[in-house]
Structures are given as structure tokens and as C-alpha cells.
Design an enzyme around this catalytic site. Structure first.
Site, short mmCIF file in Angstrom:
data_model
loop_
_atom_site.label_atom_id
_atom_site.label_comp_id
_atom_site.label_asym_id
_atom_site.label_seq_id
_atom_site.Cartn_x
_atom_site.Cartn_y
_atom_site.Cartn_z
N ASN A 173 -13.78 4.45 -31.78
CA ASN A 173 -14.32 3.22 -32.35
C ASN A 173 -13.31 2.50 -33.24
O ASN A 173 -13.20 1.27 -33.21
CB ASN A 173 -15.59 3.51 -33.16
CG ASN A 173 -16.73 3.99 -32.27
OD1 ASN A 173 -16.67 3.86 -31.05
ND2 ASN A 173 -17.76 4.55 -32.88
N GLU A 231 -15.32 -3.49 -33.72
CA GLU A 231 -15.38 -2.58 -32.58
C GLU A 231 -16.07 -3.27 -31.39
O GLU A 231 -15.62 -3.16 -30.24
CB GLU A 231 -16.15 -1.32 -32.99
CG GLU A 231 -16.37 -0.32 -31.88
CD GLU A 231 -17.63 0.50 -32.10
OE1 GLU A 231 -18.05 0.69 -33.26
OE2 GLU A 231 -18.23 0.91 -31.09
N ASP A 286 -13.95 -3.81 -28.04
CA ASP A 286 -14.43 -3.21 -26.80
C ASP A 286 -14.31 -4.21 -25.63
O ASP A 286 -13.81 -3.88 -24.56
CB ASP A 286 -15.90 -2.80 -27.03
CG ASP A 286 -16.57 -2.26 -25.80
OD1 ASP A 286 -16.28 -1.11 -25.45
OD2 ASP A 286 -17.39 -2.98 -25.20
N GLU A 301 -10.77 0.71 -31.07
CA GLU A 301 -11.31 -0.56 -30.56
C GLU A 301 -11.30 -1.62 -31.65
O GLU A 301 -10.95 -2.78 -31.40
CB GLU A 301 -12.73 -0.36 -30.03
CG GLU A 301 -12.79 0.50 -28.76
CD GLU A 301 -14.22 0.72 -28.28
OE1 GLU A 301 -14.46 0.72 -27.06
OE2 GLU A 301 -15.13 0.91 -29.14
#
Lengths: 226, 226
Positions: free
Chosen positions: A114, A41, A45, A117
Site C-alpha cells: 500500500n 494509495e 493503484d 502504491e
């Protein structure tokens, strides 16, 4: 246990060579494995920030960096990624504890965002930026009718209407409270009312801009109240 | 006018095919051209977040995403990029207005850091992520002796000492104010004094951790005072 990961791979349009990688991307920390999706994640991101940043950089050649940042912030956030995650039915595939599942984990925005990502982070690791980019941008374009500064504004009025209808069963009302200045330089002050109570007030060069700004403030207020 | 861009290209180890791109990356908005480096800075910022994020992801396979974020935040910020920009003598090459130049523009951290991001954004656009990555990581490794959580902590004490010596001509003093708990679970409270005045106080599982945390707080305080 989740349903077959192949279905997710079909929806994504990407087949993982390393199945452990997609399993890790789908594993919530509650599942108590030696791995979870938090590191992916972290990577995903940053991958998404760059993918969306470059997409907007290329699409809006005349926009300055302030507006590019604003548009990106409207796409790259928990609500935005939750939407993309749901379009992939990601919730069905996440590995989580029974407790978290009973707690509505598969429907939680934070959990879905999450995991989204992490999945993009996993594709990036295995296939590189360009492949991760075409998958993410494909999803964004499919799930956001229009991407522009205008549509951001429009979204605030739509969002407010959706919120007030869900919460109060009514639509918000906008009233022009005052206007001043010469015709070529007018400023309008607009207030937004919900059940005759003023929620926010804003000024702008047009009624539309002032409405949009007041809607934005009212949305923020309503979200806090909740 | 700036000195020869070829020298900068040699230092960077990258020759631009499109010279307009590096000129744009070096153009501060005060220079009043139809272009400036702000859009490239927007792009470069995201490029650097991903480059450093992936570097740390790969280097620290056992670190969780919280620690990866902390280490990245210590490298990816104005102070960090200002350091890299200075190692390239970037200030000499920036195009800016006379007013900004007389105002010390070539020495400003924000201006240098933004130009550095823009240069990396420009290399990314022309040569891709991998090339931009090897250049940026090369600079980071050369300019940061050690990259780890430990070194972050150490950096706060070093930074505080540099600050107090520059500003007051003395070194800070750390005192253990209290300790409590059984031996295997001790908590130390440490305060940091500058010229006998307490600047910050923090607790931690070891004196070292508490010192480091109090140094961090004192640094933040001193930076605000300035």
C-alpha cells in the site's frame, strides 16, 4: 520516527517539491494524523495499472488482451509491490503507531504494498504520468528478471519449490500420470507430490505446461493450508 | 459498413491523426480482421480507471478511499460506459460481422462499453492522458446529473423503479418492518415489495438508507432473474 526521507528520494531517483506529499504517502492510518496514505494509495493503484498496462501493451504487440491481463495480474498485486517496496527499504520510512510497529507492521506485505502504491500516486500527482511511469517501470524491470507469459509459468514451479523447502525441507516431485492422443495432439496429465502426497493434478499439451499448471494449483492449496 | 467516422470525431471533439487507430478501436472481433479493438479496450479500461479515479480524488478531497472506490465503481462499469457510448451513437460506427449485427450487436451493452473503452484508449495513445481525460470527464459530467455518494443511493431506487415499471408495470413499495435502539442510535429495517412479494430487506441508520440498500439488493435480484 523514520530515517531521513532524502535517502529514500535518492533510491527512488525523485526529489519531492512538496515534502508533505511524501510524508502523507508514507503515513499508515495507525499513526493517527489528520491524513494517511489511503487516498494516495487509491490513486497510485490506478496509476500503476495504467503504467504496467501500457508497458505490456507496447512490449507485447502480438499478445491479446487476455494474456496482457494475465501478465499484468502477475506484476500488479500485493506480492509484486511488496517486492518493489522492499527493494526501496520502504518499511524503514513508514510512519506508523508503536502498536503496529510492535506487531511487525514494517514487514507486512499489505502495508508495504500500500505504501508503494501511495508513493507512486504521490509522484504522479506532483510530476505526472511519464515520470511516475519511468520510476515504476525501472523498479519492475530491476526486480523481475524476465517479464513474459513463460516466466509466469516458470514462476509457479519456483514458487512451489521455495514453499515446500521452507515448509517441509524438500522439493516437490512431478510424475506423468497418463498421456493420450496422437503424437501431434498429445495431452499429458501430470501430478505433483509433496512427501508422497498428491497435491494437484493438471493436463496440458506438453509435460512442462502440465507441470506448471499443477504447480500453480499446489501453490494455491498450500497458501490456503497455511 | 459504418457511417462516416468524421461525424463521430465531431461528437467526440477529437480528430484522429492516425485513422487506422480509430478504425481498430471500432472493430469488433467478429469482423474478422487481422486486428480488433480488444487490446485498445485493455488499455482504455486502465486509462478510464485512472481518469475517473483522479477526477474523484480531486473533486472529493474529504472522501476516504473506500467511498472514492464506491463512487468510481458506480461510474466505471459496463452500464456506465454503455450510457456514454450511446450518447456518442457509437453503435452506428462499430465494424462487426453480419451475424453479430443480426444478433443485435449494435445494441449490446458489452459491445458498446468495450468499444467506448477502446476509443478512449486510442485517444490516450495518440494524444495523451490529459486529452483523453478531458473528453471522458466531459462525457461523464454531461451524462450523470450528479456525482456523489448520495446520488449513488438515489440511483438504486430510481433504477429499481425503472426496472419494475418496465417489467411489471408497477412501482415498488417500501415498508418499515421494524425499528430498534434508542433514538440517537436507531436502526430501521425496511423491506421492498413488488406485487406484494418481498424482494429484499435491509437495515440502516435511517429509513432512507435502509430503503436504498434494499433497492440495491432487489435490483441485483431482478437482474439475475432476467
Amino acid at each position: 520516527m523514520s530515517t531521513n526521507i532524502e535517502i529514500l528520494e535518492n533510491t527512488l531517483g525523485y526529489t519531492f517539491k512538496d515534502k508533505q506529499l511524501i510524508i502523507e504517502a508514507l503515513t499508515h492510518k495507525s499513526y493517527k494524523q489528520p491524513y494517511d496514505n489511503e487516498r494516495l494509495e487509491f490513486l497510485g493503484d490506478a496509476v500503476l495499472d495504467l503504467i504496467v498496462g501500457e508497458y505490456l501493451f507496447t512490449k507485447f504487440k502480438k499478445s491479446d488482451e487476455g494474456n496482457l491481463s494475465k501478465i499484468r495480474a502477475s506484476l500488479v498485486n500485493e506480492t509484486g509491490f511488496d517486492k518493489l517496496a522492499r527493494s526501496l527499504n520502504l518499511g524503514e520510512y513508514i510512519f506508523l503507531s508503536n502498536a503496529e510497529q510492535n506487531n511487525g507492521g514494517r514487514e507486512k506485505s499489505s502495508l508495504l504494498s500500500n505504501a508503494f502504491e501511495a508513493v507512486i500516486g504521490a509522484i504522479y500527482l506532483e510530476a505526472g504520468l511519464s515520470r511516475a511511469g519511468s520510476i515504476a517501470i525501472g523498479l519492475i524491470e530491476k526486480n523481475h528478471k524476465e517479464i513474459s507469459l513463460d516466466s509466469l509459468f516458470r514462476d509457479f514451479k519456483t514458487t512451489l519449490q521455495e514453499l515446500t523447502q521452507a515448509r517441509f525441507g524438500i522439493t516437490p516431485e512431478y510424475k506423468v500420470m497418463s498421456s493420450r492422443g496422437p503424437d501431434h495432439k498429445k495431452e499429458f496429465e501430470v501430478a505433483v507430490f509433496i512427501e508422497d502426497k498428491e497435491y494437484a493434478r493438471a493436463s496440458g499439451k506438453s509435460k512442462k505446461i502440465a507441470q506448471q499448471e499443477s504447480a500453480k494449483q499446489a501453490v494455491e492449496l498450500l497458501k490456503k493450508e497455511k
